[in-house]
Design a protein around this motif. Structure first.
Motif, PDB file in Angstrom:
ATOM      1  N   LEU A  77       0.785  -1.157   0.015  1.00 39.22           N
ATOM      2  CA  LEU A  77      -0.157  -0.035  -0.085  1.00 39.22           C
ATOM      3  C   LEU A  77       0.867   1.139  -0.011  1.00 39.22           C
ATOM      4  CD1 LEU A  77      -2.857  -1.032   2.319  1.00 39.22           C
ATOM      5  CD2 LEU A  77      -2.696  -1.168  -0.276  1.00 39.22           C
ATOM      6  N   VAL A  78       2.013   1.159   0.756  1.00 41.80           N
ATOM      7  CA  VAL A  78       2.832   2.317   1.031  1.00 41.80           C
ATOM      8  C   VAL A  78       3.561   2.783  -0.385  1.00 41.80           C
ATOM      9  CG1 VAL A  78       5.022   3.305   1.844  1.00 41.80           C
ATOM     10  CG2 VAL A  78       2.970   2.484   3.224  1.00 41.80           C
ATOM     11  N   LEU A  79       3.685   1.376  -1.036  1.00 44.03           N
ATOM     12  CA  LEU A  79       4.464   1.947  -2.540  1.00 44.03           C
ATOM     13  C   LEU A  79       3.703   2.385  -3.464  1.00 44.03           C
ATOM     14  CD1 LEU A  79       7.081   0.740  -3.873  1.00 44.03           C
ATOM     15  CD2 LEU A  79       5.800  -0.988  -4.825  1.00 44.03           C
ATOM     16  N   THR A  80       2.421   2.460  -3.485  1.00 45.02           N
ATOM     17  CA  THR A  80       1.652   3.189  -4.205  1.00 45.02           C
ATOM     18  C   THR A  80       1.314   4.553  -3.706  1.00 45.02           C
ATOM     19  OG1 THR A  80      -0.500   2.393  -3.158  1.00 45.02           O
ATOM     20  CG2 THR A  80       0.090   1.239  -5.027  1.00 45.02           C
TER      21      THR A  80
ATOM     22  N   LEU B  39      14.494   8.821   5.802  1.00 48.01           N
ATOM     23  CA  LEU B  39      13.234   7.929   5.821  1.00 48.01           C
ATOM     24  C   LEU B  39      13.444   6.591   4.962  1.00 48.01           C
ATOM     25  CD1 LEU B  39      10.412   7.464   6.484  1.00 48.01           C
ATOM     26  CD2 LEU B  39       9.776   8.752   4.505  1.00 48.01           C
ATOM     27  N   SER B  40      14.283   6.716   3.920  1.00 50.00           N
ATOM     28  CA  SER B  40      14.601   5.602   3.115  1.00 50.00           C
ATOM     29  C   SER B  40      15.373   4.715   3.561  1.00 50.00           C
ATOM     30  CB  SER B  40      15.146   6.011   1.688  1.00 50.00           C
ATOM     31  OG  SER B  40      16.772   5.930   1.754  1.00 50.00           O
ATOM     32  N   ILE B  41      16.488   5.155   4.605  1.00 50.25           N
ATOM     33  CA  ILE B  41      17.474   4.254   5.371  1.00 50.25           C
ATOM     34  C   ILE B  41      16.412   3.339   6.382  1.00 50.25           C
ATOM     35  CG2 ILE B  41      19.283   3.792   6.759  1.00 50.25           C
ATOM     36  CD1 ILE B  41      20.380   6.619   5.542  1.00 50.25           C
ATOM     37  N   VAL B  42      15.503   4.069   6.950  1.00 48.81           N
ATOM     38  CA  VAL B  42      14.389   3.571   8.109  1.00 48.81           C
ATOM     39  C   VAL B  42      13.815   2.245   7.188  1.00 48.81           C
ATOM     40  CG1 VAL B  42      12.603   3.790   9.381  1.00 48.81           C
ATOM     41  CG2 VAL B  42      14.386   5.518   9.551  1.00 48.81           C
ATOM     42  N   PHE B  43      13.342   2.545   6.099  1.00 47.13           N
ATOM     43  CA  PHE B  43      12.616   1.785   5.346  1.00 47.13           C
ATOM     44  C   PHE B  43      13.441   0.387   5.151  1.00 47.13           C
ATOM     45  CE2 PHE B  43       9.249   4.652   3.076  1.00 47.13           C
ATOM     46  CZ  PHE B  43       8.599   4.651   4.161  1.00 47.13           C
ATOM     47  N   LEU B  44      14.609   0.758   4.650  1.00 53.09           N
ATOM     48  CA  LEU B  44      15.603  -0.384   4.535  1.00 53.09           C
ATOM     49  C   LEU B  44      16.068  -1.251   5.944  1.00 53.09           C
ATOM     50  CD1 LEU B  44      17.224  -1.491   2.140  1.00 53.09           C
ATOM     51  CD2 LEU B  44      19.386  -0.165   2.880  1.00 53.09           C
ATOM     52  N   MET B  45      15.973  -0.564   6.825  1.00 54.77           N
ATOM     53  CA  MET B  45      16.172  -1.441   8.069  1.00 54.77           C
ATOM     54  C   MET B  45      15.144  -2.228   8.641  1.00 54.77           C
ATOM     55  SD  MET B  45      18.671   1.040   9.983  1.00 54.77           S
ATOM     56  CE  MET B  45      18.800  -0.017  11.444  1.00 54.77           C
ATOM     57  N   ASP B  50      12.038  -2.866  -1.528  1.00 55.78           N
ATOM     58  CA  ASP B  50      11.111  -2.332  -2.589  1.00 55.78           C
ATOM     59  C   ASP B  50      10.881  -0.930  -2.105  1.00 55.78           C
ATOM     60  OD1 ASP B  50       9.720  -4.556  -4.028  1.00 55.78           O
ATOM     61  OD2 ASP B  50      10.115  -5.103  -1.986  1.00 55.78           O
ATOM     62  N   ILE B  51      10.235  -0.218  -1.059  1.00 55.93           N
ATOM     63  CA  ILE B  51       9.966   0.924  -0.960  1.00 55.93           C
ATOM     64  C   ILE B  51      11.363   1.839  -0.534  1.00 55.93           C
ATOM     65  CG2 ILE B  51       8.510   2.285   0.782  1.00 55.93           C
ATOM     66  CD1 ILE B  51       7.226  -0.230   1.535  1.00 55.93           C
ATOM     67  N   ALA B  52      12.254   1.050  -0.074  1.00 64.66           N
ATOM     68  CA  ALA B  52      13.652   1.945   0.133  1.00 64.66           C
ATOM     69  C   ALA B  52      14.044   2.476  -1.271  1.00 64.66           C
ATOM     70  CB  ALA B  52      14.636   1.219   0.664  1.00 64.66           C
ATOM     71  N   ILE B  53      14.183   1.613  -2.128  1.00 67.76           N
ATOM     72  CA  ILE B  53      14.549   1.914  -3.596  1.00 67.76           C
ATOM     73  C   ILE B  53      13.448   3.010  -4.083  1.00 67.76           C
ATOM     74  CG2 ILE B  53      14.753   1.324  -5.979  1.00 67.76           C
ATOM     75  CD1 ILE B  53      15.359  -1.575  -5.044  1.00 67.76           C
ATOM     76  N   THR B 133       8.440 -14.723  -6.798  1.00 69.13           N
ATOM     77  CA  THR B 133       9.278 -14.885  -5.761  1.00 69.13           C
ATOM     78  C   THR B 133       9.131 -13.523  -4.705  1.00 69.13           C
ATOM     79  OG1 THR B 133      11.345 -14.140  -6.745  1.00 69.13           O
ATOM     80  CG2 THR B 133      10.548 -16.259  -6.628  1.00 69.13           C
ATOM     81  N   ASN B 134       8.703 -12.343  -5.325  1.00 67.80           N
ATOM     82  CA  ASN B 134       8.813 -11.097  -4.456  1.00 67.80           C
ATOM     83  C   ASN B 134       7.358 -10.835  -4.150  1.00 67.80           C
ATOM     84  OD1 ASN B 134       8.940  -8.422  -3.491  1.00 67.80           O
ATOM     85  ND2 ASN B 134       9.740  -7.421  -5.217  1.00 67.80           N
ATOM     86  N   ILE B 135       7.254 -11.167  -2.762  1.00 67.68           N
ATOM     87  CA  ILE B 135       5.673 -11.270  -2.227  1.00 67.68           C
ATOM     88  C   ILE B 135       4.978  -9.961  -2.443  1.00 67.68           C
ATOM     89  CG2 ILE B 135       4.323 -12.248  -0.453  1.00 67.68           C
ATOM     90  CD1 ILE B 135       5.816 -14.292  -1.467  1.00 67.68           C
ATOM     91  N   VAL B 136       5.721  -8.779  -2.287  1.00 65.28           N
ATOM     92  CA  VAL B 136       5.310  -7.335  -2.281  1.00 65.28           C
ATOM     93  C   VAL B 136       4.594  -7.383  -3.805  1.00 65.28           C
ATOM     94  CG1 VAL B 136       5.830  -5.084  -2.237  1.00 65.28           C
ATOM     95  CG2 VAL B 136       6.685  -6.645  -0.560  1.00 65.28           C
ATOM     96  N   THR B 137       5.518  -7.609  -4.910  1.00 68.60           N
ATOM     97  CA  THR B 137       4.811  -7.532  -6.135  1.00 68.60           C
ATOM     98  C   THR B 137       3.694  -8.487  -6.402  1.00 68.60           C
ATOM     99  OG1 THR B 137       7.154  -7.312  -6.671  1.00 68.60           O
ATOM    100  CG2 THR B 137       5.535  -7.770  -8.637  1.00 68.60           C
ATOM    101  N   SER B 138       3.738  -9.688  -5.907  1.00 69.55           N
ATOM    102  CA  SER B 138       2.523 -10.543  -5.941  1.00 69.55           C
ATOM    103  C   SER B 138       1.264  -9.864  -5.139  1.00 69.55           C
ATOM    104  CB  SER B 138       2.826 -11.966  -5.549  1.00 69.55           C
ATOM    105  OG  SER B 138       2.759 -12.083  -4.014  1.00 69.55           O
ATOM    106  N   VAL B 139       1.368  -9.387  -3.998  1.00 62.50           N
ATOM    107  CA  VAL B 139       0.280  -8.645  -3.515  1.00 62.50           C
ATOM    108  C   VAL B 139       0.024  -7.536  -4.401  1.00 62.50           C
ATOM    109  CG1 VAL B 139      -0.352  -7.314  -1.520  1.00 62.50           C
ATOM    110  CG2 VAL B 139       0.821  -9.245  -1.039  1.00 62.50           C
TER     111      VAL B 139
END
Lengths: 116, 197, 162
Positions: A77-80, B39-45, B50-53, B133-139
């Motif tokens: 959701l955050v990605l969108t 914030l992007s480093i926080v996402f990575l940790m 995906d969201i960090a990129i 295999t990337n579950i975020v993409t499959s969601v």
């Protein structure tokens, strides 16, 4: 616990900037900070202790993901939401540029002729 | 680990305080950049690569757009006059909001122990059912693709809105007497003014 | 593509200095390859259509900012950007509607293939490519609109008095 509270504090600071500042660019910055805090809160809620990223690597079993991964649903959701934020920011900045061109100022209190 | 997250979040809070309170618009925009990259480093940790990129790349574009908005206009610093009533009122209300937020945060589940009723099924069966295999993409693109099409619609609408606001000429070419009458800019004006972006 | 850029690299008339142009010419191919990789491998590794599309758009934006408007718009004009924007959105919708042939909206109707293969996971890579095209075109179009149409003119004629 303290991390949740800090992200909500970021939210409040963005809202303060949105309400109390006069400059339009400052208001845009307030909206951007608010959006960051909400994204961060959603990801924090979905974190699991010692969790791995929800990506299946080679040589990794499926049950390993199911037992030890972080929550993938808020991430999707955050990605969108991030990309929507970019589009909305572009719309806001273009409105700000047109307002500057018409009134020669970014100050909200000097834009008096603005009517609905 | 949690200490490191705490330090990063404190840097974000300090950066946003500077971004809100500084007089110079350009340094305010740069402080927003500090907040976004932390914030992007926080996402990575937190286990969300995906969201960090996406956050890193979007942050660069946000900086480009905001600097475009501030640097080409003449007044980049703000004159000081404040509306004291608005400041005091909003501070009182947001203080109240923070108190209630503190009480509400006590009731949520602990950090690091999420409720994952729906996601457990996605994690367990996602790779088998969708083949990704990337579950975020499959969601994002299989289980909840309907959300994604709504997102594409919002993006499309906002881009169309920005185009409509920014475009001074219509796409259809006008006749010459129309140009003289209304005073619309022609191609020469548009060519003149790009190099100093 | 490189012939225009080679000719322009010592031309100080538009764009930035030749240091910036040389570095940008070196980096641009790497950025495009990285964006394409992020889009195509979005279902296997972290990444996907959104991130990859914005990376590709950043490549075009780097080209436009360092070499000036003429070279940037020769590679991708704003009309083509809006056409690509519509194409990406329509492609995504059509893939969703094709799911009705097998049952329901956005059904993954293609074969799943072997896991960890590049050509696997049915419609997910196609959706990624559609979203990548859409995001690339729309972000580049907004940049072009902000930098060309969005300039502030000093002698702006107010066409109606409010």
């Amino acid at each position: 616990m303290i991390l949740y509270f800090l992200s909500l504090a970021l939210f409040v600071m963005g809202l303060y900037c949105l309400v109390a500042k006069k400059n339009i660019i400052k208001k845009v910055i307030g909206i951007v900070i608010t959006e960051y805090s909400i994204n961060m809160f959603l990801i924090l809620v979905g974190y699991r202790d010692g969790g791995i990223a929800p990506v299946l690597m080679k040589g990794m079993d499926n049950s390993e993901i199911a037992a030890g991964s972080v929550d993938p649903l808020p991430q999707a959701l955050v990605l969108t939401s991030i990309v929507i934020g970019l589009g909305v920011l572009a719309l806001m900045v273009s409105i700000c540029l047109r307002l500057y061109e018409k009134y020669k100022t970014f100050d909200m209190s000097e834009i008096k002729r603005l009517r609905g | 680990m949690e200490i490191f997250l705490l330090i990063l979040t404190l840097i974000m809070v300090i950066g946003s305080i500077i971004a809100i309170e500084t007089r110079n618009l350009l340094s305010s925009v740069i402080s927003v950049g500090v907040v976004g990259f932390c914030l992007s480093i926080v996402f990575l940790m937190l286990g969300a690569p995906d969201i960090a990129i996406t956050q890193v790349v979007v942050e660069i574009l946000i900086l480009v757009i905001l600097i475009r908005a501030t640097i080409t206009t003449d007044n980049t610093s703000i004159e000081k006059h404040k509306d004291t009533f608005a400041v005091v009122t909003s501070l009182i209300f947001f203080g109240l909001f923070l108190i209630f937020a503190f009480l509400a945060v006590q009731e949520i589940h602990q950090f690091g122990d999420p409720l994952m009723r729906v996601s457990q099924k996605y994690l367990a069966d996602g790779a088998k059912e969708t083949g990704a295999t990337n579950i975020v993409t499959s969601v994002l693109l299989d289980y909840r693709a309907y959300d994604t099409i709504g997102e594409a619609t919002v993006l499309f609408t906002s881009i169309v809105g920005a185009f409509v606001i920014l475009r001074r000429r219509g796409r259809k070419q006008r006749k010459e007497k129309d140009v003289e009458k209304v005073g619309i800019l022609d191609d020469e004006d548009i060519k003149k003014d790009f190099g100093g972006f | 593509m490189n012939r225009d850029i080679d000719k322009e690299i010592h031309n100080e008339a538009h764009g930035m200095t030749s240091i910036v142009k040389t570095v940008a010419r070196f980096l641009m191919g790497i950025i495009f390859i990285f964006g394409a990789y992020i889009i195509l491998y979005g279902h296997l590794t972290p990444g996907g259509g959104f991130a990859g599309g914005i990376i590709l758009a950043c490549g075009y934006i780097l080209l436009t900012m360092s070499f000036g408007k003429e070279i940037g718009l020769r590679k991708l004009t704003d009309n083509w950007a809006s056409i690509l924007d519509n194409t990406g959105a329509l492609l995504f919708l059509v893939i969703g509607l094709l799911g009705f042939t097998a049952g329901s909206f956005f059904l993954n109707f293609l074969g799943k293939g072997n896991i960890f293969d590049l050509f696997s996971a049915g419609t997910i890579p196609l959706n990624n490519i559609a979203i990548g095209i859409k995001v690339l075109a729309s972000v580049f179009a907004v940049f072009i609109a902000l930098s060309i149409f969005g300039r502030v003119v000093s002698d702006y004629v107010e066409d109606e008095e409010v």
